[in-house]
Design a protein around this motif. Structure first.
Motif, PDB file in Angstrom:
ATOM      1  N   TYR A  95      20.941 -80.107   9.295  1.00 64.87           N
ATOM      2  CA  TYR A  95      21.344 -78.578   9.919  1.00 64.87           C
ATOM      3  C   TYR A  95      21.022 -77.692   9.218  1.00 64.87           C
ATOM      4  CZ  TYR A  95      24.749 -82.573  11.493  1.00 64.87           C
ATOM      5  OH  TYR A  95      25.294 -83.603  11.259  1.00 64.87           O
ATOM      6  N   GLU A  96      19.747 -77.141   8.586  1.00 61.89           N
ATOM      7  CA  GLU A  96      19.127 -76.103   8.177  1.00 61.89           C
ATOM      8  C   GLU A  96      19.260 -74.832   9.268  1.00 61.89           C
ATOM      9  OE1 GLU A  96      17.807 -74.923   4.984  1.00 61.89           O
ATOM     10  OE2 GLU A  96      19.692 -76.310   4.255  1.00 61.89           O
ATOM     11  N   PRO A  97      18.403 -76.043  10.531  1.00 65.24           N
ATOM     12  CA  PRO A  97      18.597 -75.096  11.482  1.00 65.24           C
ATOM     13  C   PRO A  97      19.416 -74.194  12.306  1.00 65.24           C
ATOM     14  CG  PRO A  97      16.692 -76.668  11.683  1.00 65.24           C
ATOM     15  CD  PRO A  97      17.408 -76.980  10.577  1.00 65.24           C
ATOM     16  N   LEU A  98      20.321 -74.612  11.615  1.00 62.51           N
ATOM     17  CA  LEU A  98      21.640 -74.584  11.985  1.00 62.51           C
ATOM     18  C   LEU A  98      22.660 -73.278  11.583  1.00 62.51           C
ATOM     19  CD1 LEU A  98      22.874 -77.349  13.725  1.00 62.51           C
ATOM     20  CD2 LEU A  98      21.943 -75.688  15.292  1.00 62.51           C
ATOM     21  N   LYS A  99      22.138 -72.833  10.409  1.00 65.14           N
ATOM     22  CA  LYS A  99      22.881 -72.650   8.870  1.00 65.14           C
ATOM     23  C   LYS A  99      23.679 -71.258   9.281  1.00 65.14           C
ATOM     24  CE  LYS A  99      19.089 -71.295   5.991  1.00 65.14           C
ATOM     25  NZ  LYS A  99      18.972 -71.606   4.286  1.00 65.14           N
ATOM     26  N   GLU A 100      22.748 -70.769   9.821  1.00 60.50           N
ATOM     27  CA  GLU A 100      23.453 -69.416  10.571  1.00 60.50           C
ATOM     28  C   GLU A 100      23.889 -69.102  11.919  1.00 60.50           C
ATOM     29  OE1 GLU A 100      20.896 -66.124  10.164  1.00 60.50           O
ATOM     30  OE2 GLU A 100      20.666 -66.954   7.417  1.00 60.50           O
ATOM     31  N   ILE A 101      24.069 -70.466  12.842  1.00 62.98           N
ATOM     32  CA  ILE A 101      24.527 -70.120  13.801  1.00 62.98           C
ATOM     33  C   ILE A 101      25.866 -71.359  14.323  1.00 62.98           C
ATOM     34  CG2 ILE A 101      23.693 -71.000  15.896  1.00 62.98           C
ATOM     35  CD1 ILE A 101      21.212 -70.798  15.465  1.00 62.98           C
ATOM     36  N   ASP A 108      32.852 -74.007  12.829  1.00 64.13           N
ATOM     37  CA  ASP A 108      31.979 -72.956  12.058  1.00 64.13           C
ATOM     38  C   ASP A 108      32.288 -71.256  11.955  1.00 64.13           C
ATOM     39  OD1 ASP A 108      30.308 -75.446  12.028  1.00 64.13           O
ATOM     40  OD2 ASP A 108      28.604 -74.604  13.462  1.00 64.13           O
ATOM     41  N   PHE A 109      32.489 -70.847  13.415  1.00 72.91           N
ATOM     42  CA  PHE A 109      33.090 -69.660  13.076  1.00 72.91           C
ATOM     43  C   PHE A 109      34.152 -69.276  12.900  1.00 72.91           C
ATOM     44  CE2 PHE A 109      35.948 -65.803  15.965  1.00 72.91           C
ATOM     45  CZ  PHE A 109      34.393 -64.544  15.743  1.00 72.91           C
ATOM     46  N   ASP A 119      30.288 -74.193   4.624  1.00 78.74           N
ATOM     47  CA  ASP A 119      29.361 -75.401   4.255  1.00 78.74           C
ATOM     48  C   ASP A 119      29.641 -76.057   6.158  1.00 78.74           C
ATOM     49  OD1 ASP A 119      28.414 -77.599   3.807  1.00 78.74           O
ATOM     50  OD2 ASP A 119      30.224 -79.032   2.822  1.00 78.74           O
ATOM     51  N   TYR A 120      27.519 -75.563   5.789  1.00 77.55           N
ATOM     52  CA  TYR A 120      27.067 -75.344   6.809  1.00 77.55           C
ATOM     53  C   TYR A 120      26.649 -77.050   7.661  1.00 77.55           C
ATOM     54  CZ  TYR A 120      23.162 -75.224   4.449  1.00 77.55           C
ATOM     55  OH  TYR A 120      21.642 -75.006   3.858  1.00 77.55           O
ATOM     56  N   ILE A 304      26.465 -67.323  19.339  1.00 77.22           N
ATOM     57  CA  ILE A 304      26.287 -66.279  18.563  1.00 77.22           C
ATOM     58  C   ILE A 304      26.076 -66.732  17.560  1.00 77.22           C
ATOM     59  CG2 ILE A 304      26.718 -64.620  19.405  1.00 77.22           C
ATOM     60  CD1 ILE A 304      29.532 -63.906  17.493  1.00 77.22           C
ATOM     61  N   ASP A 305      24.570 -66.155  16.258  1.00 76.97           N
ATOM     62  CA  ASP A 305      24.771 -66.024  14.834  1.00 76.97           C
ATOM     63  C   ASP A 305      25.151 -65.044  14.272  1.00 76.97           C
ATOM     64  OD1 ASP A 305      23.887 -63.180  14.724  1.00 76.97           O
ATOM     65  OD2 ASP A 305      21.345 -64.819  14.767  1.00 76.97           O
ATOM     66  N   GLN A 306      25.859 -65.349  12.799  1.00 71.52           N
ATOM     67  CA  GLN A 306      26.637 -65.282  11.910  1.00 71.52           C
ATOM     68  C   GLN A 306      26.248 -63.226  11.942  1.00 71.52           C
ATOM     69  OE1 GLN A 306      27.056 -68.111   8.589  1.00 71.52           O
ATOM     70  NE2 GLN A 306      25.832 -66.444   7.751  1.00 71.52           N
ATOM     71  N   HIS A 307      25.146 -62.841  12.604  1.00 70.78           N
ATOM     72  CA  HIS A 307      25.035 -61.674  12.568  1.00 70.78           C
ATOM     73  C   HIS A 307      25.197 -60.755  13.565  1.00 70.78           C
ATOM     74  CE1 HIS A 307      22.810 -62.071   9.441  1.00 70.78           C
ATOM     75  NE2 HIS A 307      21.478 -62.908   9.768  1.00 70.78           N
ATOM     76  N   GLY A 308      26.021 -61.616  14.449  1.00 69.82           N
ATOM     77  CA  GLY A 308      26.083 -61.693  15.770  1.00 69.82           C
ATOM     78  C   GLY A 308      25.671 -61.465  17.253  1.00 69.82           C
TER      79      GLY A 308
END
Length: 353
Positions: A95-101, A108-109, A119-120, A304-308
């Motif tokens: 899940y590391e590649p998805l932690k900010e997505i 998630d959102f 918790d991703y 989108i990611d956590q930064h939009g």
């Protein structure tokens, strides 16, 4: 209110995350001197254990439960029962590649919006892994229902557009989909194989029938039996709709068609699904749940990611093709928890008569 506890008298609190060390449940309000062993719970957990069928994830979890408190000499003591299930096959690195997505269709959102942290690792608390604790608690609830002769039967009515046409109760435990129609089960298997090749997922319908429920369970107005059953089943992440009895079909019937005539021998039909004015009428209770497709799919999706910032993702890894059939015992468990609570609540009413 944290929303992690269900029930008024028979109260269940679940805890833990998908890829944490363990998960479990604490049950308060269970009557004493009911027979209970880990073997009783293991039978139910085996029905939702991952890695057991065409539609299931390849994650391998033994789901061995330990009873930490509330049981002595294989009997409940009346004190809180604490259950724990250790996670043995978690793969956090996946899940590391998805932690900010934000994964489409997942929590998630919304978890990020609510708490500002999430918790991703497999969705954490929002993961379907949490339902193992519900199934364990449901096995304890069944011990309460046994005192009233109440039986809960759950099965797959429909999967990926394939619907059961015949109903053989003995067939339910004979195929991987818990389907009462052997021919439909074979068609479901073919449908799952086809969708799996496409990198997609499927939804379906689970039906629950409650036999032996006495008349009188349920409270007026806000705690109607059907209202709480709907809440209980809808609290399962993949469930997007609940029907009782005729359900939405009632909107297309006339009053004369929908009403269930009464005779000295009982009700002629059961469009009410065993519940009238929010109180059980002694007939068979029928509940259906609409289960959405699993959101983790290999097909490309926009997000989108956590930064939009826009992202395109394909979710690989160990995921179910459908929540069915593993969700079937989860839905049954929530029905059991509801009925156990109402059965104990009703005893407070009848003891004063």
């Amino acid at each position: 209110m944290s929303g992690n506890t269900f029930g008024r008298i028979f109260r269940v609190t679940t805890w833990g995350e998908s890829h944490g060390p363990a998960l479990g449940a604490v049950i308060d309000g269970c009557p004493p001197r009911l027979p209970l062993t880990t073997a009783d719970i293991a039978v139910e957990l085996a029905k939702r254990r991952p890695g057991g069928g065409l539609a299931s994830t390849t994650r391998r979890e033994p789901d061995a439960v330990e009873i930490l408190s509330g049981v002595f000499a294989d009997q409940t003591t009346g004190t809180p029962i604490s259950l724990i299930i250790y996670n043995k096959d978690a793969k956090i690195e996946a899940y590391e590649p998805l932690k900010e997505i934000f994964r489409p269709g997942h929590g998630d959102f919304t978890y990020q919006a609510k708490y500002g942290i999430r918790d991703y690792r497999g969705g954490g608390r929002s993961s379907a892994r949490e339902t193992a604790a519900r199934v364990a608690a449901g096995a304890v609830a069944q011990k309460v229902l046994d005192t009233g002769g109440i039986r809960v039967l759950a099965y797959t009515l429909e999967l990926g557009g394939v619907r059961a046409q015949t109903f053989d109760w003995t067939e339910i435990d004979q195929n991987q989909f818990y389907c009462p129609d052997s021919e439909a089960a074979a068609s479901m298997a073919a449908r799952v194989q086809d969708i799996k090749k496409q990198g997609d997922s499927l939804g379906g319908i689970v039906e629950v029938r409650v036999q032996g429920c006495p008349a009188g369970l349920g409270e007026p107005v806000f705690d109607k039996l059907d209202a709480v059953l709907a809440q209980a089943v809808m609290s399962i992440g993949a469930v997007k709709g609940v029907e009782i009895g005729a359900g939405f079909a009632a909107a297309r019937l006339t009053g004369s068609e929908h009403n269930d005539p009464l005779t000295p021998k009982g009700f002629v039909s059961n469009n009410a699904g065993g519940i009238l004015a929010g109180i059980s009428n002694g007939d068979e209770i029928i509940v259906r749940a609409a289960v959405k497709p699993i959101p983790s799919i290999a097909k490309l999706q926009q997000t989108i990611d956590q930064h939009g910032q826009p992202q395109t993702i394909s979710i690989a890894g160990r995921h179910d093709i459908s929540a069915i059939p593993r969700i079937t015992p989860v839905i049954a468990a929530m029905v059991k928890l509801t009925l156990a609570d109402f059965l104990l609540r009703q005893k407070a009413v009848t003891c004063s008569r």
